[in-house]
Scaffold this motif. Sequence first.
Motif, PDB file in Angstrom:
ATOM      1  N   GLN A 278       0.761  -1.164  -0.094  1.00  0.00           N
ATOM      2  CA  GLN A 278      -0.004  -0.050  -0.020  1.00  0.00           C
ATOM      3  C   GLN A 278       0.982   1.184   0.012  1.00  0.00           C
ATOM      4  O   GLN A 278       1.916   1.179   0.427  1.00  0.00           O
ATOM      5  CB  GLN A 278      -1.068   0.009   1.087  1.00  0.00           C
ATOM      6  N   VAL A 279       0.352   2.471  -0.615  1.00  0.00           N
ATOM      7  CA  VAL A 279       1.031   3.504  -0.640  1.00  0.00           C
ATOM      8  C   VAL A 279       0.075   4.205   0.267  1.00  0.00           C
ATOM      9  O   VAL A 279      -0.943   4.702   0.198  1.00  0.00           O
ATOM     10  CB  VAL A 279       1.295   4.329  -1.771  1.00  0.00           C
ATOM     11  N   ILE A 280       0.511   4.864   1.586  1.00  0.00           N
ATOM     12  CA  ILE A 280      -0.148   5.665   2.601  1.00  0.00           C
ATOM     13  C   ILE A 280       0.230   7.090   2.630  1.00  0.00           C
ATOM     14  O   ILE A 280       1.473   7.306   2.770  1.00  0.00           O
ATOM     15  CB  ILE A 280      -0.020   4.901   3.952  1.00  0.00           C
ATOM     16  N   LYS A 281      -0.481   7.839   2.281  1.00  0.00           N
ATOM     17  CA  LYS A 281      -0.186   9.318   2.651  1.00  0.00           C
ATOM     18  C   LYS A 281      -0.749   9.832   4.050  1.00  0.00           C
ATOM     19  O   LYS A 281      -1.736   9.688   4.271  1.00  0.00           O
ATOM     20  CB  LYS A 281      -1.023  10.217   1.383  1.00  0.00           C
TER      21      LYS A 281
ATOM     22  N   PRO B  95       0.808  19.126  21.244  1.00  0.00           N
ATOM     23  CA  PRO B  95      -0.134  18.266  21.795  1.00  0.00           C
ATOM     24  C   PRO B  95      -1.304  18.261  20.712  1.00  0.00           C
ATOM     25  O   PRO B  95      -2.286  17.534  20.653  1.00  0.00           O
ATOM     26  CB  PRO B  95      -0.567  18.739  23.196  1.00  0.00           C
ATOM     27  N   ASN B  96      -1.255  19.211  19.824  1.00  0.00           N
ATOM     28  CA  ASN B  96      -2.371  19.465  18.922  1.00  0.00           C
ATOM     29  C   ASN B  96      -2.021  19.004  17.636  1.00  0.00           C
ATOM     30  O   ASN B  96      -2.725  19.334  16.544  1.00  0.00           O
ATOM     31  CB  ASN B  96      -2.615  21.030  18.748  1.00  0.00           C
ATOM     32  N   THR B  97      -1.031  18.168  17.344  1.00  0.00           N
ATOM     33  CA  THR B  97      -0.797  17.427  15.963  1.00  0.00           C
ATOM     34  C   THR B  97      -1.771  16.431  15.644  1.00  0.00           C
ATOM     35  O   THR B  97      -2.285  15.693  16.426  1.00  0.00           O
ATOM     36  CB  THR B  97       0.413  16.748  16.297  1.00  0.00           C
ATOM     37  N   PHE B  98      -2.087  16.771  14.435  1.00  0.00           N
ATOM     38  CA  PHE B  98      -3.380  15.532  13.978  1.00  0.00           C
ATOM     39  C   PHE B  98      -2.874  15.136  12.880  1.00  0.00           C
ATOM     40  O   PHE B  98      -2.208  15.738  11.721  1.00  0.00           O
ATOM     41  CB  PHE B  98      -4.407  16.540  13.602  1.00  0.00           C
ATOM     42  N   ASN B  99      -3.051  13.879  12.597  1.00  0.00           N
ATOM     43  CA  ASN B  99      -2.670  12.995  11.397  1.00  0.00           C
ATOM     44  C   ASN B  99      -3.731  12.668  10.673  1.00  0.00           C
ATOM     45  O   ASN B  99      -4.576  11.675  11.266  1.00  0.00           O
ATOM     46  CB  ASN B  99      -1.628  11.891  12.114  1.00  0.00           C
ATOM     47  N   GLU B 100      -3.578  12.602   9.382  1.00  0.00           N
ATOM     48  CA  GLU B 100      -4.596  12.308   8.476  1.00  0.00           C
ATOM     49  C   GLU B 100      -4.229  11.271   7.568  1.00  0.00           C
ATOM     50  O   GLU B 100      -3.203  11.499   6.745  1.00  0.00           O
ATOM     51  CB  GLU B 100      -5.458  13.391   7.696  1.00  0.00           C
ATOM     52  N   ASN B 101      -4.317   9.960   7.618  1.00  0.00           N
ATOM     53  CA  ASN B 101      -3.966   8.899   6.874  1.00  0.00           C
ATOM     54  C   ASN B 101      -4.894   8.653   5.678  1.00  0.00           C
ATOM     55  O   ASN B 101      -6.088   8.596   5.945  1.00  0.00           O
ATOM     56  CB  ASN B 101      -3.564   7.572   7.494  1.00  0.00           C
ATOM     57  N   GLU B 102      -4.136   8.422   4.388  1.00  0.00           N
ATOM     58  CA  GLU B 102      -5.100   8.098   3.396  1.00  0.00           C
ATOM     59  C   GLU B 102      -4.400   6.932   2.814  1.00  0.00           C
ATOM     60  O   GLU B 102      -3.011   7.010   2.287  1.00  0.00           O
ATOM     61  CB  GLU B 102      -5.450   9.324   2.610  1.00  0.00           C
ATOM     62  N   THR B 103      -5.281   5.939   2.407  1.00  0.00           N
ATOM     63  CA  THR B 103      -4.415   4.783   1.474  1.00  0.00           C
ATOM     64  C   THR B 103      -4.806   5.031   0.026  1.00  0.00           C
ATOM     65  O   THR B 103      -5.538   5.037  -0.605  1.00  0.00           O
ATOM     66  CB  THR B 103      -5.057   3.343   1.852  1.00  0.00           C
ATOM     67  N   ILE B 104      -3.467   5.662  -0.503  1.00  0.00           N
ATOM     68  CA  ILE B 104      -3.590   6.122  -1.955  1.00  0.00           C
ATOM     69  C   ILE B 104      -3.579   4.974  -2.843  1.00  0.00           C
ATOM     70  O   ILE B 104      -4.304   5.037  -4.005  1.00  0.00           O
ATOM     71  CB  ILE B 104      -2.568   7.209  -2.068  1.00  0.00           C
ATOM     72  N   ALA B 105      -2.949   3.993  -2.561  1.00  0.00           N
ATOM     73  CA  ALA B 105      -2.713   2.884  -3.393  1.00  0.00           C
ATOM     74  C   ALA B 105      -2.783   1.418  -2.714  1.00  0.00           C
ATOM     75  O   ALA B 105      -2.224   1.412  -1.414  1.00  0.00           O
ATOM     76  CB  ALA B 105      -1.635   2.856  -4.194  1.00  0.00           C
ATOM     77  N   LYS B 106      -3.644   0.381  -3.219  1.00  0.00           N
ATOM     78  CA  LYS B 106      -3.370  -1.003  -2.678  1.00  0.00           C
ATOM     79  C   LYS B 106      -3.113  -1.908  -3.714  1.00  0.00           C
ATOM     80  O   LYS B 106      -3.901  -1.745  -4.735  1.00  0.00           O
ATOM     81  CB  LYS B 106      -4.851  -1.407  -2.315  1.00  0.00           C
TER      82      LYS B 106
ATOM     83  N   LEU C 270       5.474   3.345   2.458  1.00  0.00           N
ATOM     84  CA  LEU C 270       5.106   1.933   1.680  1.00  0.00           C
ATOM     85  C   LEU C 270       4.694   0.966   3.061  1.00  0.00           C
ATOM     86  O   LEU C 270       5.135   1.046   3.991  1.00  0.00           O
ATOM     87  CB  LEU C 270       6.162   1.710   1.026  1.00  0.00           C
ATOM     88  N   ASN C 271       3.391   0.512   2.684  1.00  0.00           N
ATOM     89  CA  ASN C 271       3.028  -0.338   3.852  1.00  0.00           C
ATOM     90  C   ASN C 271       2.742  -1.697   3.179  1.00  0.00           C
ATOM     91  O   ASN C 271       1.961  -2.211   2.305  1.00  0.00           O
ATOM     92  CB  ASN C 271       1.654   0.215   4.324  1.00  0.00           C
ATOM     93  N   LEU C 272       3.691  -2.713   3.506  1.00  0.00           N
ATOM     94  CA  LEU C 272       3.558  -4.088   3.193  1.00  0.00           C
ATOM     95  C   LEU C 272       2.659  -4.936   4.223  1.00  0.00           C
ATOM     96  O   LEU C 272       2.869  -4.835   5.625  1.00  0.00           O
ATOM     97  CB  LEU C 272       5.089  -4.680   3.276  1.00  0.00           C
TER      98      LEU C 272
ATOM     99  N   TYR D  37      -0.462  -8.524   9.103  1.00  0.00           N
ATOM    100  CA  TYR D  37       0.864  -8.351   9.598  1.00  0.00           C
ATOM    101  C   TYR D  37       1.316  -7.576   8.609  1.00  0.00           C
ATOM    102  O   TYR D  37       1.278  -7.339   7.691  1.00  0.00           O
ATOM    103  CB  TYR D  37       1.670  -9.465   9.481  1.00  0.00           C
ATOM    104  N   PHE D  38       2.029  -5.988   9.450  1.00  0.00           N
ATOM    105  CA  PHE D  38       2.352  -5.202   8.271  1.00  0.00           C
ATOM    106  C   PHE D  38       3.421  -4.369   8.774  1.00  0.00           C
ATOM    107  O   PHE D  38       4.097  -4.682  10.048  1.00  0.00           O
ATOM    108  CB  PHE D  38       1.356  -3.999   8.264  1.00  0.00           C
ATOM    109  N   LYS D  39       4.390  -3.970   7.778  1.00  0.00           N
ATOM    110  CA  LYS D  39       5.609  -3.113   8.182  1.00  0.00           C
ATOM    111  C   LYS D  39       5.391  -1.813   7.239  1.00  0.00           C
ATOM    112  O   LYS D  39       5.268  -1.762   6.070  1.00  0.00           O
ATOM    113  CB  LYS D  39       6.621  -3.810   7.610  1.00  0.00           C
ATOM    114  N   GLN D  40       5.565  -0.778   7.882  1.00  0.00           N
ATOM    115  CA  GLN D  40       5.418   0.685   7.110  1.00  0.00           C
ATOM    116  C   GLN D  40       6.941   1.172   6.944  1.00  0.00           C
ATOM    117  O   GLN D  40       7.868   1.022   7.998  1.00  0.00           O
ATOM    118  CB  GLN D  40       4.617   1.499   8.021  1.00  0.00           C
TER     119      GLN D  40
END
Lengths: 352, 161
Positions: free
Chosen positions: A208-211, A219-230, A272-274, A284-287
Amino acid sequence: MSFFGFGQSADVNIVLDGQENRRTAEIKTEDGKREKYYLYFDGETVSGNVNIALKKKGSKLEHQGIKIEFIGQIELYYDRGNHHEFTSLVKELVRPGELTHDVSLNFEFSQVEKPYESYTGANVRLRYFLRVTIVKRLSDVVKEQDIVVHTLSQYPELNSSIKMEVGIEDCLHIEFEYNKSKYHLKDVIVGKIYFLLVRIKIKHMELQVIKRETTGTGPNTFNENETIAKYEIMDGAPVRGESIPIRLFLSGYELTPTMKDINKKFSVRYYLNLVLVDEEERRYFKQQEITIFRRADKVRKNYQAALSHHNPSLLSDGGGSGKSQYQNTEEDKSKEADGETVNNDEGIKGMI
Amino acid sequence: MTTPTATARISSKKQTLEDAYSPPANFLEIDVSDPQTHGVAKKRYTDYEVRMKTNLPVFKLKESGVRRRYSDFEWLRNELERDSKIVVPPLPGKAFKRQLPFRGDDGLFEDEFIEDRRKGLEQFVNKVAGHPLAQNEKCLHMFLQEPVIDKNYVPGKIRTT
């Protein structure tokens, strides 16, 4: 915009210089629509004309000054009131007075710095635009015109491969390898997964390609994850000693360059997320982070030549849109972005 | 734009014939079968044979067979919920209604019910035994391979040599 009062008394239009030779680029607007704007690079002069047409012929337009601004700003969606302007230039076009007829006013912002790439994301937007303001007593007449800025990178001198052995003790050991750590937007990820130990029942494996868009600090950090490709790279159960090849073409996906800590406001990073899935749907994943950059391509060099040598063969042959034959709009080849959450994931830890 | 060399496969070690054709190292099969109802009237209970075949080194015996009843599965589930980090899958239902009197049928001892329960228990134990984080729990090994479950055991992890 003058919504109140007596309505618009004048039509304002910004016409940029060199439109016939300039490429456009697509960018998403906040509501997801795609717009095309003229493409500029860092250091380029932004010049053109502001055409003001009076709505009623023979009428007069009293004003307190007409100016044009070149603005580069970062808008955080959760903090609408505050636009962070990192670039702000202004030119006065007309001193306070009266317009009695239509005018065309020339402007030039010479060799403007445009340090960051235009970006529209889930929680933040970075844009560049020209803004013409006709200052009036009750309400100003304002007209904005966006441009798109791309930042180009040289092909990196050092671009080492990523190679690592990871696993879960006594259950699963793999060695993964990706040919580079820095990829350009139209690059190919070439790699392989080598199985050293397989004591679980694997059903399939995907890449997968994750953005990850990060806004805010501390403390106000916000992460938005999007799976761009699978992309499924293996179907079925591997055994020890098997090698699974990877070949993933990035041009098929909607990617931007990696953006790190832009003006200390946001970042856009890619991983890259395997992912291996077993027969009981356990994952089971590895980023692994990769850098994505925008490569300078040959077309740009021709464009530069056209500006300095006025080569007539590079101008368009009349008719149609009047855009240059070298125009290269980035097509929409995006796949469905899947924002999934997975439960019961086992991260495969790095092994020494 | 991309030359053949740019997208050519990364070369890798060739797999040995032994690795390619040996039995896979992930063999694990657990069957829950042979339901037997013991006792008479109100003191009846059903148990099942839990037979395991595996080549995973973490299990001491490569073949084992034990008899377990529903409450033994409940015990296992509770131990795993408490001690392991896994999200433990659900068991087939406890069927309280079937334990009430004045039913038209045989309640807990209906053939159809026992078969449904058997299937659910088989699914449960396979799911759990295949989980890497459950595989080193003492309770799982005792459940699968000890003839009798010692409920006074000391919970913990199996130390892998």
